[in-house]
Design an enzyme around this catalytic site. Sequence first.
Site, mmCIF file in Angstrom:
data_model
loop_
_atom_site.group_PDB
_atom_site.id
_atom_site.type_symbol
_atom_site.label_atom_id
_atom_site.label_comp_id
_atom_site.label_asym_id
_atom_site.label_seq_id
_atom_site.Cartn_x
_atom_site.Cartn_y
_atom_site.Cartn_z
ATOM 1 N N ARG A 79 -7.640 -4.806 6.454
ATOM 2 C CA ARG A 79 -6.409 -4.073 6.709
ATOM 3 C C ARG A 79 -6.302 -3.074 5.569
ATOM 4 O O ARG A 79 -6.209 -3.443 4.404
ATOM 5 C CB ARG A 79 -5.222 -5.029 6.738
ATOM 6 C CG ARG A 79 -3.863 -4.339 7.001
ATOM 7 C CD ARG A 79 -3.142 -4.045 5.710
ATOM 8 N NE ARG A 79 -1.755 -3.619 5.898
ATOM 9 C CZ ARG A 79 -0.986 -3.128 4.952
ATOM 10 N NH1 ARG A 79 -1.455 -3.005 3.707
ATOM 11 N NH2 ARG A 79 0.249 -2.764 5.198
ATOM 12 N N LEU A 80 -6.380 -1.790 5.853
ATOM 13 C CA LEU A 80 -6.421 -0.746 4.843
ATOM 14 C C LEU A 80 -5.017 -0.248 4.573
ATOM 15 O O LEU A 80 -4.354 0.310 5.460
ATOM 16 C CB LEU A 80 -7.334 0.389 5.301
ATOM 17 C CG LEU A 80 -8.788 -0.045 5.591
ATOM 18 C CD1 LEU A 80 -9.564 1.101 6.217
ATOM 19 C CD2 LEU A 80 -9.463 -0.526 4.317
ATOM 20 N N ASP A 81 -4.567 -0.445 3.342
ATOM 21 C CA ASP A 81 -3.192 -0.156 2.974
ATOM 22 C C ASP A 81 -2.889 1.338 2.949
ATOM 23 O O ASP A 81 -3.658 2.137 2.397
ATOM 24 C CB ASP A 81 -2.921 -0.760 1.589
ATOM 25 C CG ASP A 81 -1.525 -0.461 1.091
ATOM 26 O OD1 ASP A 81 -0.570 -0.941 1.730
ATOM 27 O OD2 ASP A 81 -1.390 0.241 0.079
ATOM 28 N N ALA A 82 -1.770 1.707 3.536
ATOM 29 C CA ALA A 82 -1.178 3.048 3.424
ATOM 30 C C ALA A 82 -2.220 4.161 3.455
ATOM 31 O O ALA A 82 -2.337 4.954 2.510
ATOM 32 C CB ALA A 82 -0.341 3.137 2.147
ATOM 33 N N GLY A 90 9.904 -8.014 2.206
ATOM 34 C CA GLY A 90 9.870 -7.857 0.761
ATOM 35 C C GLY A 90 10.467 -6.571 0.249
ATOM 36 O O GLY A 90 10.881 -6.505 -0.921
ATOM 37 N N HIS A 122 8.359 -2.934 15.247
ATOM 38 C CA HIS A 122 9.198 -3.776 14.399
ATOM 39 C C HIS A 122 10.617 -3.218 14.310
ATOM 40 O O HIS A 122 11.610 -3.945 14.482
ATOM 41 C CB HIS A 122 8.617 -3.885 12.992
ATOM 42 C CG HIS A 122 9.593 -4.462 12.004
ATOM 43 N ND1 HIS A 122 10.480 -3.675 11.297
ATOM 44 C CD2 HIS A 122 9.848 -5.743 11.641
ATOM 45 C CE1 HIS A 122 11.240 -4.448 10.540
ATOM 46 N NE2 HIS A 122 10.870 -5.700 10.723
ATOM 47 N N GLU A 139 -2.997 0.726 7.996
ATOM 48 C CA GLU A 139 -1.552 0.876 7.904
ATOM 49 C C GLU A 139 -1.291 2.363 7.739
ATOM 50 O O GLU A 139 -1.685 2.969 6.738
ATOM 51 C CB GLU A 139 -0.974 0.121 6.709
ATOM 52 C CG GLU A 139 0.548 0.268 6.656
ATOM 53 C CD GLU A 139 1.145 0.052 5.275
ATOM 54 O OE1 GLU A 139 2.367 -0.125 5.181
ATOM 55 O OE2 GLU A 139 0.391 0.094 4.280
ATOM 56 N N ASP A 180 4.881 0.134 12.940
ATOM 57 C CA ASP A 180 6.211 -0.164 12.409
ATOM 58 C C ASP A 180 7.316 0.113 13.416
ATOM 59 O O ASP A 180 8.380 -0.517 13.363
ATOM 60 C CB ASP A 180 6.466 0.659 11.145
ATOM 61 C CG ASP A 180 5.750 0.108 9.924
ATOM 62 O OD1 ASP A 180 5.356 -1.075 9.954
ATOM 63 O OD2 ASP A 180 5.566 0.859 8.948
ATOM 64 N N ASP A 220 6.092 -6.178 3.974
ATOM 65 C CA ASP A 220 6.865 -4.980 3.671
ATOM 66 C C ASP A 220 8.288 -5.078 4.197
ATOM 67 O O ASP A 220 9.252 -4.801 3.483
ATOM 68 C CB ASP A 220 6.196 -3.750 4.286
ATOM 69 C CG ASP A 220 5.206 -3.080 3.344
ATOM 70 O OD1 ASP A 220 5.358 -3.239 2.121
ATOM 71 O OD2 ASP A 220 4.286 -2.419 3.839
#
Length: 589
Positions: A253-256, A390, A320, A292, A317, A387
Site C-alpha cells: 500500500r503506497l502512502d500518499a 487517528g 468512507h 493511497e 476516501d 487516518d
Amino acid sequence: MSSTIKSEITQQPGRGRVPVWSRKASSIALIYGEDNIRVDMTREGNWWLSPVELPDGTRYAFSVDGSEPVADPRALKRPYGVHGPAQTWTPPAAVSYDAGDLLGRVFYEMHIGTFTDEGTFDAAIARLDHLVDLGVDVVEVMPVASFPGAFGWGYDGVSLYATHESYGGPEGFRRFIDAAHNRGLSVCLDLVLNHFGPVGNYIAVFDDYYSAIHDTPWGPAFDLDGENRHHVREFLVGVALYWLKDMGVDGLRLDAVHALADNSPYHFLAELSDAVKELERNTGRTFTLIAESDLNDPIMVTPTANGGRGMDGQWDDDIHHSIHALFTGERQGYYEDFANRDAIVKAFEDVFFHNGTYSSFRGSLWGREVERSMDRRKFVAFSQNHDQVGNRAIGDRPSRTLSDAQLAAQAALVLLSPFTPMLFQGEEWASKSPFLFFSDQEGDAAMAQAMRDGRRAEFATHGWDSIYGTRIEVPDPTDRRTFKQSILDWDNSLSDRGQAMLRWYRSLIALRRRVPEFSNGAPVSVRWDADLLIVERDSGPVIAVNFGAARTVDNVEEILLAWPDNASSSALILDTGDTVIYRPLSQQS
C-alpha cells in the site's frame, strides 16, 4: 532512465562488502566492529566498496570526507536507533507462497505497536488465528521501516530498507510474514516512498536526493524528475522490490502517492509498476500495488501500456466520507460536501463522489469520472482506517457515537459492497479504544513542540477540535500516554456485545464468499425508497439499510446465519436505531 545509468546503479556488489552510492564524495571510510576499525573504501563508478566482507551481526557506519560516521542508507537492520550505526543482516529464505491477486479480498489494517499490549511482531503472530477465524484474507501492516524513538505511526521512516527494532526488527517481521503465510493469510505492507522523516535522516551526506522545485506537506520532496532522478528512482524502486522479493510480502500500500511530484513523461509510479511486473515474471509470484491517492483519478489504476500509473488498486476516501457523514451527521471539514444523503448514492455508483465536481474543502473542481465498466474491486472501501480515526482530535472511532446496529449497518455496506473491503483493527468487535496520533521524537524538544503546535493548529483550522459541541484538548502526540491509550481493548472482544458483533462480521464475510455477486466487482445501483437505502445489482442479492422507523425485528443471533440459498430474492435490512432487521424484501408490509 537510460540503460547505461540504470545498469551502473543496479549492479550492486554483494551485501557483505557493504556498498554505498555517492557521486560527490572524495573519500569514504568504513568504520566497523566493536573496536571501530576504520578502512578506506574503493570507488567503482559511483559505488564505494569496502575491502573486507562483514559477517552478519557486524556493526558498521560510513564517514564521508572525514565527517561524523552515519549509517548505510540501504541498511537492513538498525538496532542502535536512527542516529546510530547499522548492522549487517541477510534475509533467510522465505516460505514459498504465491498470494495471487489480492483485490476483492477482505483486508485488515493493523498497527503492530498497538495491536497487542506487547506491540511486537511475535505478539501479533499469537493473534493471527483470530483473523483466520474472522475470515480475513489480507493483513495490511502499517509502516514498519525504522523511525525515530520507540512509538509512532511509522510514516516518518528514515531507513526505508530496515525494520523498526522495537517491533522485533527484520527477524521478527520475517517470522510474522511466514506465520501469516502458513495460515493462508497474505501480507500487504504500507510503504512510504514520498518523503523521509525529519529526525535521523542522513542520506544527504552521501548525495543529493531532493527536488529543487517540489516539496511535500511533511518536508522536502524526492527529486523524481530533475537531475537527481536516476539514482533517486533506483533507490525508491529498490526499496519496494526489497520488501516484496527479499522480505516476502505480497503487496504494497503506497502512502500518499499524490505527494510524489513528478512531471516527467514516464511517471515514477509507472516505472515502479513495470519493475514489479518484471519481478513477477522472474519469481512466478503475484504482487498487488495499492495507492493511497486523493486525486480521485482512475489514471492510477490504468495500465502503464495505456498511459496509466499501473497501480492495481487505490484507496477510496469518498466512500468512507459518504458513509461517515450519513451515519454520524458530521459536516465539518471535508464532510461538508457529503451532507446530502444522496452523496452515498453517487459514491457507491460512480466510485468517486468528486469526479469533476467542486470540492469546497479544496476550493476547486476535483477528480475524474470512472467508467462504468471498470472493475470496482480496484477501489478499497472502509468505514474506518488509521487516518480517518487517528486524524481526529481525540482518535475516536464511530463506536463512540453510533449504536451497535448502526455499526453493523456500516459493516454490511462495506463488506457486501462491490469494492475491496478493508477493516481497521478492533472494529470487528466494535472496539471503543481510541486510535490517536502519536510520534516519539526521541528527545528532540524543538521537533516535539513543532508537532504539538502543528496538530493543534490543524484541528482548529477545520473545526475538528470541537466536534461534540465543546472545545477538545488535542492530546500531546509525543507523550507515551497518548500511545498507550491507543492499544487495542482485546478483553472487550470477549464481552457479550463484542462476541455478538464478531458473529455479525464473520457472517458478513462468509456471505461475501458464499454469494459470488457480492465480490465480482460489478457496479451497483443505489437508490432511496423513502428511508430505505437500497443497493441493487443487475442480478443477485439486494442490500437495504433502514434509516426510518423500526420494522419487524428478528433474533439478532440468527441474522444472516440463515441466509437462503436463493439469495437473489433476498435483502439484508439493517435498522440504524437499536435493532437489526433481516427479511426478504418481498415480505415487506
